[in-house]
Motif scaffolding. Structure first.
Motif, mmCIF file in Angstrom:
data_model
loop_
_atom_site.group_PDB
_atom_site.id
_atom_site.type_symbol
_atom_site.label_atom_id
_atom_site.label_comp_id
_atom_site.label_asym_id
_atom_site.label_seq_id
_atom_site.Cartn_x
_atom_site.Cartn_y
_atom_site.Cartn_z
ATOM 1 N N SER A 15 4.631 -3.487 -14.766
ATOM 2 C CA SER A 15 3.796 -2.345 -15.113
ATOM 3 C C SER A 15 4.285 -1.776 -16.439
ATOM 4 O O SER A 15 5.428 -1.323 -16.545
ATOM 5 C CB SER A 15 3.862 -1.293 -14.009
ATOM 6 O OG SER A 15 2.972 -0.247 -14.283
ATOM 7 N N GLU A 49 -0.305 7.177 -1.235
ATOM 8 C CA GLU A 49 0.009 5.790 -0.911
ATOM 9 C C GLU A 49 0.182 4.993 -2.192
ATOM 10 O O GLU A 49 -0.437 5.286 -3.220
ATOM 11 C CB GLU A 49 -1.125 5.170 -0.081
ATOM 12 C CG GLU A 49 -1.247 5.716 1.323
ATOM 13 C CD GLU A 49 -2.344 5.011 2.113
ATOM 14 O OE1 GLU A 49 -3.157 4.299 1.492
ATOM 15 O OE2 GLU A 49 -2.383 5.188 3.339
ATOM 16 N N ASN A 50 1.019 3.978 -2.158
ATOM 17 C CA ASN A 50 1.250 3.130 -3.323
ATOM 18 C C ASN A 50 0.180 2.045 -3.369
ATOM 19 O O ASN A 50 0.371 0.923 -2.900
ATOM 20 C CB ASN A 50 2.647 2.503 -3.259
ATOM 21 C CG ASN A 50 2.999 1.760 -4.526
ATOM 22 O OD1 ASN A 50 2.356 1.949 -5.556
ATOM 23 N ND2 ASN A 50 4.003 0.906 -4.453
ATOM 24 N N ARG A 51 -0.963 2.397 -3.938
ATOM 25 C CA ARG A 51 -2.090 1.471 -4.022
ATOM 26 C C ARG A 51 -2.914 1.821 -5.254
ATOM 27 O O ARG A 51 -2.783 2.910 -5.814
ATOM 28 C CB ARG A 51 -2.949 1.543 -2.758
ATOM 29 C CG ARG A 51 -3.458 2.932 -2.432
ATOM 30 C CD ARG A 51 -4.038 3.009 -1.018
ATOM 31 N NE ARG A 51 -5.133 2.076 -0.836
ATOM 32 C CZ ARG A 51 -5.608 1.727 0.361
ATOM 33 N NH1 ARG A 51 -5.054 2.210 1.467
ATOM 34 N NH2 ARG A 51 -6.612 0.889 0.471
ATOM 35 N N THR A 52 -3.750 0.908 -5.699
ATOM 36 C CA THR A 52 -4.504 1.100 -6.929
ATOM 37 C C THR A 52 -5.997 1.294 -6.711
ATOM 38 O O THR A 52 -6.711 1.643 -7.650
ATOM 39 C CB THR A 52 -4.311 -0.113 -7.863
ATOM 40 O OG1 THR A 52 -4.757 -1.301 -7.186
ATOM 41 C CG2 THR A 52 -2.851 -0.277 -8.253
ATOM 42 N N ASP A 53 -6.477 1.080 -5.490
ATOM 43 C CA ASP A 53 -7.925 1.134 -5.280
ATOM 44 C C ASP A 53 -8.445 2.519 -4.930
ATOM 45 O O ASP A 53 -9.635 2.802 -5.075
ATOM 46 C CB ASP A 53 -8.335 0.143 -4.180
ATOM 47 C CG ASP A 53 -7.661 0.438 -2.851
ATOM 48 O OD1 ASP A 53 -6.514 0.916 -2.879
ATOM 49 O OD2 ASP A 53 -8.277 0.201 -1.802
ATOM 50 N N ARG A 54 -7.563 3.427 -4.460
ATOM 51 C CA ARG A 54 -7.998 4.773 -4.124
ATOM 52 C C ARG A 54 -6.795 5.702 -4.058
ATOM 53 O O ARG A 54 -5.647 5.248 -4.007
ATOM 54 C CB ARG A 54 -8.738 4.800 -2.789
ATOM 55 C CG ARG A 54 -7.893 4.349 -1.604
ATOM 56 C CD ARG A 54 -8.627 4.561 -0.293
ATOM 57 N NE ARG A 54 -7.855 4.086 0.842
ATOM 58 C CZ ARG A 54 -8.023 4.504 2.089
ATOM 59 N NH1 ARG A 54 -8.942 5.414 2.346
ATOM 60 N NH2 ARG A 54 -7.291 4.017 3.068
ATOM 61 N N HIS A 85 -5.036 8.258 -1.769
ATOM 62 C CA HIS A 85 -5.003 8.663 -0.365
ATOM 63 C C HIS A 85 -3.612 9.147 -0.017
ATOM 64 O O HIS A 85 -2.607 8.488 -0.300
ATOM 65 C CB HIS A 85 -5.390 7.493 0.544
ATOM 66 C CG HIS A 85 -5.390 7.854 2.005
ATOM 67 N ND1 HIS A 85 -6.355 8.663 2.559
ATOM 68 C CD2 HIS A 85 -4.534 7.528 3.000
ATOM 69 C CE1 HIS A 85 -6.100 8.812 3.855
ATOM 70 N NE2 HIS A 85 -4.995 8.139 4.150
ATOM 71 N N THR A 104 -0.422 10.240 2.424
ATOM 72 C CA THR A 104 0.194 9.612 3.594
ATOM 73 C C THR A 104 0.441 10.593 4.736
ATOM 74 O O THR A 104 0.856 10.181 5.819
ATOM 75 C CB THR A 104 1.545 8.982 3.207
ATOM 76 O OG1 THR A 104 2.410 10.012 2.694
ATOM 77 C CG2 THR A 104 1.366 7.912 2.147
#
Length: 231
Positions: free
Chosen positions: A20, A63-68, A70, A72
């Protein structure tokens, strides 16, 4: 996408490892006791307003994500506790003032703090949004009166938008916070809510680093002096 001065991260393969990578942002960290000029105030307000309005679901740390986006956590209060997990975050967890480091460092403050408990909890209400929540001086860069960088969203979480104004109040004082709050939305009481939530921030800072409690409790006293209930 709105043109704010934040790092735009890209995934780049380096020796077959996906890394990254972000651009370097230029500027100087905010000076202590600097009164923010109008242009800087307006850019900070616009950036926070757009950040807070990003589509998101849930509460607490992201949350560790790239699509949304959200959270925890299961509820707003749980999100506060899980964001500031390094130490007790009175009055949002089960900690008590009688056992707080303040009871040793500045016991005379306890009678002032205790009556504020309900007011502090009541300030952490909607509107909710995605927050930076770590707006100390090293995370805001400027060149002259221009905002050139807001750094490090690693502590971003979903909660009451007043928390970002609490951090502004704690680090930059009531004058700058009121200016940003007015530019952000003159019809909301975000500066006042930020001031009262700033008390929780100060208590947390002392609980996190009691070794620095003498300096921090002086800052907390100054913050309390800006509250009508403490006058």
């Amino acid at each position: 996408d709105a043109g704010h001065p934040v790092c735009t991260w890209q995934l780049v393969p380096v020796d077959d490892v996906e890394c990254s990578i972000g651009p370097r942002l230029h500027g100087t960290p905010i000076e202590d006791a600097w009164t923010w000029p109008r242009h800087f105030v307006e850019r900070v307000a616009a950036l926070l307003r757009d950040l807070h309005q990003l589509p998101a679901t849930g509460w607490g740390p992201l949350e560790n994500r790239t699509d949304r986006l959200h959270g925890t956590s299961t509820a707003p209060t749980a999100g506060i506790v899980e964001r500031w997990f390094h130490a007790p975050i009175w009055p949002f967890d089960e900690s008590e003032l009688d056992t707080h480091p303040l009871a040793t460092i500045a016991p005379d403050l306890l009678p002032t703090l205790a009556p504020l408990e309900r007011e502090i909890v009541a300030a952490a209400i909607e509107p909710f949004g995605v927050l930076h929540s770590d707006l100390h001086r090293q995370h805001l860069l400027h060149t002259g009166d221009k905002l050139t960088g807001m750094l490090d969203f690693g502590d971003a979480f979903i909660g009451s938008t007043a928390w970002d104004f609490a951090l502004l109040h704690w680090y930059y004082g009531p004058q700058n916070t009121q200016a940003v709050a007015h530019a952000y939305d003159p019809d909301r009481d975000l500066a006042a809510r930020g001031a009262i939530l700033g008390v929780a921030v100060g208590c947390y800072k002392i609980a996190k680093t009691p070794s620095n409690g003498t300096t921090l409790q002086s800052q907390l006293r100054s913050l309390l002096d800006t509250l009508p209930a403490a006058r």
